[in-house]
Design an enzyme around this catalytic site. Structure first.
Site, short mmCIF file in Angstrom:
data_model
loop_
_atom_site.label_atom_id
_atom_site.label_comp_id
_atom_site.label_asym_id
_atom_site.label_seq_id
_atom_site.Cartn_x
_atom_site.Cartn_y
_atom_site.Cartn_z
N PRO A 1 44.10 -46.74 4.59
CA PRO A 1 43.29 -47.30 5.41
C PRO A 1 41.84 -47.09 5.85
CG PRO A 1 45.13 -46.37 6.66
CD PRO A 1 45.32 -45.88 5.21
N THR B 1 49.48 -47.69 3.28
CA THR B 1 49.22 -49.20 3.78
C THR B 1 48.71 -49.37 5.24
OG1 THR B 1 49.81 -51.49 3.46
CG2 THR B 1 51.31 -50.05 4.30
N ALA B 2 47.85 -50.48 5.22
CA ALA B 2 47.27 -50.53 6.55
C ALA B 2 48.44 -50.69 7.67
CB ALA B 2 46.43 -52.02 6.50
N PRO C 1 0.86 -1.01 -0.12
CA PRO C 1 0.06 -0.03 -0.07
C PRO C 1 0.90 1.40 0.08
CG PRO C 1 -0.92 -1.59 1.65
CD PRO C 1 0.48 -2.12 1.17
N ASP D 1 36.69 -51.64 -4.12
CA ASP D 1 36.15 -52.61 -3.25
C ASP D 1 35.66 -52.15 -1.97
OD1 ASP D 1 39.69 -52.95 -3.79
OD2 ASP D 1 38.99 -52.28 -1.79
N LYS E 1 35.99 -57.20 -3.60
CA LYS E 1 37.11 -58.36 -3.35
C LYS E 1 37.26 -58.20 -1.89
CE LYS E 1 40.25 -59.47 -5.94
NZ LYS E 1 39.88 -60.45 -6.06
N MET F 1 45.41 -60.21 6.10
CA MET F 1 44.38 -61.20 5.72
C MET F 1 44.60 -62.37 6.73
SD MET F 1 44.25 -60.84 1.61
CE MET F 1 45.98 -60.46 1.66
N ASP G 1 47.52 -49.15 0.12
CA ASP G 1 48.45 -49.10 -1.04
C ASP G 1 48.12 -50.12 -2.22
OD1 ASP G 1 50.36 -48.76 -2.99
OD2 ASP G 1 52.06 -48.83 -1.47
N1 SAH Z 1 46.13 -52.74 -0.19
C1 SAH Z 1 45.86 -53.00 1.11
C2 SAH Z 1 45.69 -54.42 1.52
C3 SAH Z 1 44.71 -55.04 1.09
S1 SAH Z 1 44.66 -56.94 1.58
C4 SAH Z 1 46.89 -52.12 2.00
O1 SAH Z 1 47.74 -51.71 1.58
O2 SAH Z 1 46.44 -51.93 3.07
C5 SAH Z 1 43.30 -56.56 2.53
C6 SAH Z 1 44.10 -56.95 4.02
O3 SAH Z 1 44.37 -55.59 4.39
C7 SAH Z 1 42.75 -56.85 5.24
O4 SAH Z 1 42.62 -58.37 5.09
C8 SAH Z 1 43.53 -56.48 6.34
O5 SAH Z 1 44.30 -57.37 6.78
C9 SAH Z 1 44.13 -55.31 5.89
N2 SAH Z 1 43.71 -54.13 6.04
C10 SAH Z 1 43.31 -53.08 5.08
N3 SAH Z 1 42.88 -52.19 5.73
C11 SAH Z 1 42.89 -52.17 6.84
C12 SAH Z 1 42.55 -51.46 8.06
N4 SAH Z 1 41.84 -50.21 7.99
N5 SAH Z 1 42.76 -51.97 9.18
C13 SAH Z 1 43.31 -53.17 9.48
N6 SAH Z 1 43.55 -53.86 8.48
C14 SAH Z 1 43.26 -53.24 7.04
#
Ligand code: SAH
Length: 471
Positions: free
Chosen positions: A241, A347-348, A57, A264, A286, A401, A319
């Site tokens: 990891p 790697t783990a 308005p 994976d 896998k 593993m 890795d």
């Molecule tokens: N490329 C991966 C390994 C693959 S084989 C690396 O470099 O870590 C898969 C195995 O890795 C699993 O069975 C386990 O033993 C290990 N792994 C992968 N990630 C993991 C995590 N966050 N904690 C503990 N173990 C792990």
């Protein structure tokens, strides 16, 4: 049993609102009220080229000034609004103080099918205004879905700092040059390649105004793509990891440029959040002791996708070069003539050691570090493991593993003469939020698995260097 590699997980977590960028140029928009807030909204809406009608308005000076401004389509109707006004606009913004009026307006607007925003009344809003970073045609909108606008404004300030002002010029250039790409009839993939080069140039010289030289370079890249359309590629990327902060910068860049990501189960969702939204994601699942796709199928899929011109990222936990079957995937790409690149990851064993604040090598305890898979092709403990090396008191061993065979590992180590009290540490979900750590010995390590449900990936570290681990 084998699982098809084609399964599609959700690409995005739930969204409170959908950010869309609505082209309003030339469209009728209604603003109800002439308060300061309403006049600002009228100005904002008019900046998009919308034709804004303000119904109120009475009008104060600021509205009269806005109506008189050149190049801005704002008109004023000096009366109260009525129901018939509502259907004629594509959007309605209202600043009304009265509850009853707000409610009536919102329900009539909905009846008319026009989205409405009532200032400061989120319950009556079909849409909200976010905070804006304006480098038009590059526009960033930030929303907290009405939860805390102040937060949105603070984030806006950050983005303002991050986003070079010159990006506006680059975005404008892109808009102007777009027809050049369209005219050349390039494939989707080639177009993307051209624009990626454009973006790289913008990032290299953010404050430079694109000129004739840049346009010539742009045309040259169009020609290049037209004559030799980009071949796809495969990049093996280490996802680390679990903790997404352990991704490398290169890994993030590859994820953001991917057309397809094959990953994976071990790759955490937080890591996948870094991927380009449009990238197709395929779980290749896998994982030991579970149904999984065959490696040959994965290799074939990777090669096929790359031959279609796609940038394929093969994302692997940890890795890719450690127990990741990278050798087979690299060989498959080489055999098919598909370009391949590898980006290593953490790697783990490294992730677990970091959580434990322990060094995997140690001048007093471990001069050697060995990564062992306890999982042979047939799923059992490999029969060719070097037990003497594993039982070496001056080494650190990381078993991947190992879950199902830990008892056998333990008895073999003892039988080879390793001291039963040699420290062993089991880390489940290393570096994830739900990480668990168990301190034990090589003699007792199987009992840890028996006493705890360890469903996640587990790494076993043993050797005297582990005596230094954080408790
Ligand atoms: N490329 C991966 C390994 C693959 S084989 C690396 O470099 O870590 C898969 C195995 O890795 C699993 O069975 C386990 O033993 C290990 N792994 C992968 N990630 C993991 C995590 N966050 N904690 C503990 N173990 C792990």
């Amino acid at each position: 049993m084998s699982r098809s590699p084609i399964s599609q997980p959700a690409r995005i977590a739930p969204l409170a609102v959908l950010p869309v960028f609505y082209r309003l140029s030339g469209k009728p928009v209604l603003v109800i009220g002439a308060t300061q807030g309403a006049v600002w909204k009228a100005e904002l809406l008019a900046s998009t080229g919308a034709h804004v009608t303000v119904i109120a308005p009475q009008a104060e000076a600021p509205l009269a000034e806005l109506c008189a401004r050149e190049g801005v389509h704002v008109g004023h109707l000096a009366r109260a609004w009525n129901e018939s006004d509502l259907a004629s606009a594509v959007l309605i913004v209202a600043d009304v103080s009265d509850d009853e009026e707000a409610q009536r307006l919102a329900s009539l607007a909905r009846k008319a099918g026009t989205p409405v925003n009532i200032v400061d009344r989120p319950d009556f809003c079909d849409f909200q205004f976010g905070s804006i970073v304006n480098r038009s045609p590059l526009v960033v909108g930030i929303s907290t879905s009405g939860a805390v606008p102040v937060f949105g404004q603070a984030i806006r300030a950050r983005i303002e700092m991050l986003l070079p002002a010159g990006f506006q010029k680059w975005a404008e250039a892109a808009r102007n040059w777009r027809p050049l790409v369209q005219a050349r009839g390039l494939s989707l993939h080639a177009r993307r390649a051209v624009w990626e080069r454009f973006v790289a140039a913008a990032f290299r010289k953010p404050d430079h105004v694109p000129d004739e030289k840049d346009r010539t370079a742009f045309l040259a890249s169009i020609e290049q793509e037209a004559q030799a359309p980009g071949l796809g590629s495969v990049t093996l990327v280490g996802a680390g990891p679990g903790d997404p902060e352990l991704l490398t910068l290169k890994a993030v860049r590859a994820l953001q440029a991917a057309d397809v990501i094959l990953h994976d189960d071990l790759v955490s969702p937080e890591v996948l959040d870094f991927a380009r939204r449009e990238a197709e994601r395929i779980i290749t699942g896998k994982r030991g002791h579970r149904p999984s796709c065959k490696q040959d199928d994965i290799n074939a899929l990777m090669v096929t996708l790359a031959r279609e011109g796609k940038r394929v990222v093969r994302l692997k936990g940890g890795d890719p070069l450690i127990f990741g079957r990278a050798g087979e995937e690299i060989a498959a790409c080489r055999a098919a003539g598909v370009p391949i690149q590898v980006i290593p990851g953490i790697t783990a064993a490294s992730g677990a050691a970091a959580s434990l604040e322990v060094s995997l090598t140690h001048r007093d305890h471990a001069r050697r570090l060995q990564y062992i898979t306890a999982h042979a092709k047939n799923g059992k403990l490999p029969d060719d493991l070097d037990w003497k090396a594993l039982a070496d008191p001056a080494a650190t061993s990381a078993i991947y593993m190992g879950k199902l065979v830990v008892g056998e590992v333990s008895s073999n180590l003892l039988a080879t003469g390793m001291a039963p009290d040699t420290p062993a540490i089991i880390v489940e979900y290393a570096t994830h939020a739900r990480e668990r750590r168990f301190h034990t010995t090589i003699a007792a390590m199987a009992s840890v698995f028996a006493a705890n449900e360890l469903d996640g990936p587990c790494i076993i570290l043993f050797g005297w260097a582990m005596s230094e681990a954080a408790p």
